[in-house]
Design an enzyme around this catalytic site. Structure first.
Site: not given
Length: 289
Positions: A46-47, A109, A136, A141, A164, A199
């Protein structure tokens, strides 16, 4: 298998002013982070602005970072998506390119059922037998949560080694899985219940003190670790002033570590947001540029 534990930094991706991938700057940032305390890195998470990276860019980043930091550093590649077939192929690519594990986000989604999520992870595991996977869970999100009982089921898949966990409300031990904090403020609480680390994003900006928290905890010096974590609370707040990775990337750029460029739909912070980030970093004792 490389150990999936400790201070694992979710590496920011550098782009040139024209928006093209800047592998050289990303490599330099990776080397800086390892030299200053990170046990490992997540590439194209993501980062790292993974939604706007092409598959070949993700692999190029992985190869470049691997060449930079060497074979002993744990490198996890973000290979999950909301398309199972795509995730299977990208995970194969990551395994072949030298990743130590794949980070597999909950399909977003589509809003799959728990049976669909299990099938997603099973297909990825079958496509890359023996290749470690890190689930994850980030419902803020993805719009879908993987509850503890489902994560425990995923732990029965041989390749799924860790999670995570970015759902703070359900942070705790998961039988059969290594648990990693998905939010920086939960790094120390994860260590408290015997988790394996995190993380992390804030480690970009104060890797030394975050690594020291880890080291102190392993040495049984828990009160000192707690005190240091308290000092870093404004840092954790700073990286949440606006959606990740906008704050951390702006702070890195102001310190000359990477260019400030982001790919749309991500944009650089406003002056007000930038000032708020820097005020909190100063409060935490993070050196300015």
């Amino acid at each position: 298998m490389s150990e999936i534990r400790g201070v694992i930094t979710a590496l920011a991706t550098a782009f040139r002013p024209d928006g093209e991938l800047d592998v050289d700057s990303t490599r330099k940032l990776a080397a800086y982070l390892i030299e200053n305390g990170s046990h490992g890195l997540v590439v194209a998470g993501t980062t790292g602005e993974s939604p706007t990276l092409e598959d070949d860019e993700k692999v190029d980043l992985l190869k470049g970072v691997r060449e930079e930091v060497g074979g002993e550093v744990t490198l996890i590649l973000g290979t999950g998506s909301n398309d199972t077939r795509h995730s299977v192929e990208l995970t194969k690519m990551g395994a072949e390119a030298g990743a130590d594990a794949g980070l597999i986000v909950t399909p977003y989604y589509n809003r799959p059922t728990q049976a669909g999520i299990r099938g997603h992870f099973e297909a990825i595991a079958e496509g890359s037998p023996g290749f470690p996977l890190v689930a994850y869970n980030i419902p803020a999100r993805t719009g879908v949560n993987m509850p503890p009982e489902l994560l425990e089921e995923l732990g029965h898949i041989e390749e799924v080694k860790a999670v995570k966990q970015a759902n703070d409300d359900e942070l705790g031990p998961i039988e059969g899985l290594v648990v990693l904090a998905g939010n920086d403020s939960r790094f120390l609480p994860t260590l408290r219940f015997g988790g394996a680390g995190g993380i992390l994003v804030a480690s970009h900006l104060d890797n030394g003190r975050m690594r020291t928290i880890w080291d102190l905890w392993q040495e049984g010096r828990h009160d000192e670790a707690e005190a240091l974590d308290n000092q870093l609370q404004p840092l954790y707040e700073a990286i949440g002033v606006v959606v990740n990775p906008i704050p951390v990337k702006a702070a890195l750029a102001s310190r000359g570590l990477i260019p400030p460029t982001m790919r749309l739909p991500m944009v650089e912070p406003t002056d007000k947001e930038r000032d708020a980030v820097e005020e909190l970093l100063a409060e935490a004792g993070v050196p300015a540029a």
